[in-house]
Design a protein around this motif. Sequence first.
Motif, short mmCIF file in Angstrom:
data_model
loop_
_atom_site.label_atom_id
_atom_site.label_comp_id
_atom_site.label_asym_id
_atom_site.label_seq_id
_atom_site.Cartn_x
_atom_site.Cartn_y
_atom_site.Cartn_z
N SER A 121 0.90 -1.32 -0.21
CA SER A 121 -0.31 -0.24 -0.27
C SER A 121 0.59 1.31 -0.27
O SER A 121 0.91 2.26 -0.46
CB SER A 121 -1.22 0.19 0.93
OG SER A 121 -1.42 1.16 1.08
N ILE A 122 1.52 1.56 0.86
CA ILE A 122 2.87 2.57 0.99
C ILE A 122 3.51 2.85 -0.41
O ILE A 122 3.27 3.71 -0.91
CB ILE A 122 3.97 1.66 2.28
CG1 ILE A 122 3.01 2.22 4.13
CG2 ILE A 122 4.67 3.25 1.99
CD1 ILE A 122 4.17 2.16 4.56
N GLN A 123 4.20 1.34 -0.92
CA GLN A 123 5.07 1.19 -2.64
C GLN A 123 3.70 2.27 -3.23
O GLN A 123 4.38 3.44 -4.24
CB GLN A 123 5.09 0.85 -2.56
CG GLN A 123 5.65 0.00 -3.65
CD GLN A 123 6.82 1.31 -4.45
OE1 GLN A 123 7.54 1.75 -3.37
NE2 GLN A 123 7.73 1.39 -6.03
N LYS A 124 2.71 2.11 -3.27
CA LYS A 124 2.13 2.24 -4.05
C LYS A 124 1.46 3.44 -4.24
O LYS A 124 0.96 4.34 -4.77
CB LYS A 124 0.19 1.35 -4.22
CG LYS A 124 -0.49 1.56 -5.41
CD LYS A 124 -1.80 0.21 -5.96
CE LYS A 124 -3.25 1.69 -6.58
NZ LYS A 124 -4.32 -0.28 -6.56
N LEU A 125 0.73 3.96 -2.64
CA LEU A 125 0.09 4.91 -3.02
C LEU A 125 0.68 6.79 -1.84
O LEU A 125 0.50 7.29 -2.64
CB LEU A 125 -1.38 5.20 -1.53
CG LEU A 125 -2.31 3.98 -1.76
CD1 LEU A 125 -3.14 4.22 -0.67
CD2 LEU A 125 -3.35 4.02 -2.98
N THR A 126 1.59 5.75 -1.49
CA THR A 126 2.90 6.92 -0.84
C THR A 126 3.95 7.29 -2.13
O THR A 126 4.38 8.43 -2.60
CB THR A 126 3.35 6.23 0.23
OG1 THR A 126 2.41 6.66 1.21
CG2 THR A 126 3.75 7.90 0.62
N CYS A 127 4.76 6.40 -2.42
CA CYS A 127 5.94 6.32 -3.01
C CYS A 127 5.71 6.70 -4.57
O CYS A 127 6.68 6.93 -5.34
CB CYS A 127 6.56 5.12 -2.77
SG CYS A 127 7.40 4.43 -1.03
N THR A 128 5.16 6.07 -5.05
CA THR A 128 5.13 6.51 -6.44
C THR A 128 4.84 7.84 -6.64
O THR A 128 5.66 8.53 -7.87
CB THR A 128 3.23 6.53 -7.30
OG1 THR A 128 3.31 4.54 -6.88
CG2 THR A 128 3.24 5.76 -8.93
#
Length: 227
Positions: free
Chosen positions: A47-54
């Motif tokens: 979730s962090i990779q998708k919603l934050t790190c993108t």
Amino acid sequence: MAKFSFAALALVALSALSASAQSYPASQASTDLTSLCSSLSYLPVCSIQKLTCTTMSSTYPSQCNPIALMHTGCADPAASSNAACSTINKLCTSTPTATECSANITGLPTAKAVSMNDYSICYQMPMMNSCTICPGSPSNTTLIYQSCDPLNAYGQLCLEMPGMSQCANWQTFCSANSKIAPYCSAAAAAASPSSSPSPSAKSDASFNGVGVIPAAAVAIMVAALGF
């Protein structure tokens, strides 16, 4: 001859240190993270990779470090046996003092913990707007919501009503991670439902540090999930 031998040994030592420093490069971690999240998209790190790190990796560099994401993700019992975790798990088993093995996202709850908190909150207050993110009950085998994003649901629920007892883990996570968006920041609330309904909360009981779940809800969950 002695001088040559000493120099050779020093060169070997330096080479070993260099190899150790590159034993799990970020490029491999990124590849492994893609593989991990393709099969276990419900993991909090995914979730962090998708919603934050993108879009916000420069704002949250520590949390978006692929090595930290992999090390934290593979420490989640839901992912520990996944093939994508084999390299980081092997490294940290054989060399626990390796730099890569101290890279973490502090306070990030497990997939099971956020799922159980989501269920507990939405049992108590089913009219909360963010209960639509992970509707129904979690998996009857893992107690994890597997077809939605349970970390995002948890963040949005706690943004709606941060004083709920189930949000203790959320408070810890947010405090340790600069109020990371979209889970903790006020800005995220504008991008998702923010009105807070006020149904009367039901009585609750402690639930082993995962959060707080009503005693009556335990029986409901057991029946609903077939235990």
